[in-house]
Scaffold this active site. Sequence first.
Site, PDB file in Angstrom:
ATOM      1  N   ASP A   1       6.791   2.882   6.126  1.00  0.00           N
ATOM      2  CA  ASP A   1       6.565   2.194   4.875  1.00  0.00           C
ATOM      3  C   ASP A   1       6.643   3.311   3.817  1.00  0.00           C
ATOM      4  O   ASP A   1       7.321   2.912   2.795  1.00  0.00           O
ATOM      5  CB  ASP A   1       5.242   1.368   4.867  1.00  0.00           C
ATOM      6  CG  ASP A   1       5.109   0.121   5.551  1.00  0.00           C
ATOM      7  OD1 ASP A   1       5.999   0.100   6.486  1.00  0.00           O
ATOM      8  OD2 ASP A   1       4.131  -0.642   5.242  1.00  0.00           O
TER       9      ASP A   1
ATOM     10  N   SER B   1       0.852  -1.295   0.234  1.00  0.00           N
ATOM     11  CA  SER B   1       0.117  -0.045   0.037  1.00  0.00           C
ATOM     12  C   SER B   1       0.827   1.228   0.009  1.00  0.00           C
ATOM     13  O   SER B   1       0.437   2.037  -0.782  1.00  0.00           O
ATOM     14  CB  SER B   1      -1.141   0.013   1.256  1.00  0.00           C
ATOM     15  OG  SER B   1      -0.590   0.647   2.288  1.00  0.00           O
TER      16      SER B   1
HETATM   17  O1  PMV Z   1       3.908  -6.621   8.918  1.00  0.00           O
HETATM   18  P1  PMV Z   1       3.381  -5.200   9.098  1.00  0.00           P
HETATM   19  O2  PMV Z   1       3.794  -4.574   7.992  1.00  0.00           O
HETATM   20  O3  PMV Z   1       2.120  -5.065   9.374  1.00  0.00           O
HETATM   21  O4  PMV Z   1       4.604  -4.807  10.098  1.00  0.00           O
HETATM   22  C1  PMV Z   1       4.224  -4.645  11.544  1.00  0.00           C
HETATM   23  C2  PMV Z   1       5.268  -4.260  12.470  1.00  0.00           C
HETATM   24  C3  PMV Z   1       4.989  -3.951  13.873  1.00  0.00           C
HETATM   25  O5  PMV Z   1       6.044  -3.597  14.404  1.00  0.00           O
HETATM   26  C4  PMV Z   1       4.641  -5.442  14.311  1.00  0.00           C
HETATM   27  C5  PMV Z   1       4.016  -3.097  14.138  1.00  0.00           C
HETATM   28  C6  PMV Z   1       4.184  -1.610  13.942  1.00  0.00           C
HETATM   29  O6  PMV Z   1       3.058  -0.832  13.869  1.00  0.00           O
HETATM   30  O7  PMV Z   1       5.343  -1.073  13.785  1.00  0.00           O
END
Ligand code: PMV
Length: 421
Positions: free
Chosen positions: A192, A142
């Site tokens: 991201d 996304s």
């Molecule tokens: O897999 P993803 O992109 O949803 O990564 C989550 C990363 C966490 O550290 C577990 C949560 C966060 O908001 O950073």
Amino acid sequence: MVAVHRDWSPFVVSAPGKVILFGEHAVVYGKAAIAGSLDMRAYALVTPRTDSKARMVLPDIGVDVLFDSHTLPLLSGTELSHPSEVEALVPSSISIPEGPGRTAVLTFVYLYGCIFAESDRTTGFTLCVRSLLPVGAGLGSSAAFNVALSATLLQLTGQLQEEGVSASDRKLINQWAFHGEQVAHGTPSGIDNSVATYGGFLKYIKGEPSVNLESTHALRVLITNTNVPKSTKALVAGVRALRDRYPSVVDGILDSIDSVSTTAATLFQSTSEAEETLEQQMQDIIRINHGLLSTLGVSHASLERVREVTAARNLASKLTGAGGGGCALTLIPNGMASGDVDVVARELEGEGFHCYQTVVGGGGVAIARNVDGKVTVEQWLADTMERHNSPADGDDGNVYGRAVAGFATLPAAAIAVLKPE
Ligand code: PMV
């Protein structure tokens, strides 16, 4: 009102996905995390239309929507208390799809409304995005879409410089892409979209601007999607519950993860160590980070299987992202022959997983302007889809490879710009 170039040629924007290398979960508690850009990207081809409509085609998730530009809301950014409230402003003539297409349409309406707020809306265009990133696997699909979309809208409204992508262009693209992420995820951390914008390796601490590690290293990795669905929300809540029960124990683990991330940052920036020593140290901290995450209860049988299969060949793996399924990453030593990597990938695919051999640390958002005027969305789409569905002789049989090959129909000069090393 921002001036719009009436005559413009098709352009293509690309933006990478991301992988969290170190520090997931601990980052929620203010610890450092390290993320890197993936060599797997989203590509947006933008072509002019003779009318003033805006069409968005996302064949990978079944979206093809035609917006009558004048019916889209104009947003100054202050009408809504949060970007995710945009749904109430979508014109009734638009049927909002279900699933990931829904978020894409809402994000488009929000970003178009804001970025075109001061611009001439008679610029009709078709935007077609092909993405090589699996959706919902924690690989930043996304964010890659939001960065490509923001750059597209900013380019169409003449808000970017005419060549390359400058530092101020990146800042602007990143800010808007973050709002797109807010439409999609409510309260994203921003890591991201920063990785998709800037590329390379970023160190991120909640509430602080991310730091580009300016690393000259690129990492070969094997990403394995276990295809086990995961809920980031539930996994984060699980760690919180564990910490509530055993605060000093869990805080110790989170501190150790923080040390892993800071060690990794030093390794990425190091220029003095021999490549092999760095690789060895990186493997060590990958194993340690996975072990720490597993004690937090966020691993999964499928992820442990990836770890076992790769450990049998002396390769280090860890879960990446939220865990509980989703993806694992395996470091591939520089000296390993790609045939040998294929053998490991085939073994993992035999377990029902999906593997991507890729590289971490490439460039961020890129724009190829004035792409050959003969490129049309229909032709591009037909070619990428055709290669995707019925491979030509010599194709290697993997869907990802075929999709990449489909992009080769773009002029070579555009491809060179769009896949920055
Ligand atoms: O897999 P993803 O992109 O949803 O990564 C989550 C990363 C966490 O550290 C577990 C949560 C966060 O908001 O950073």
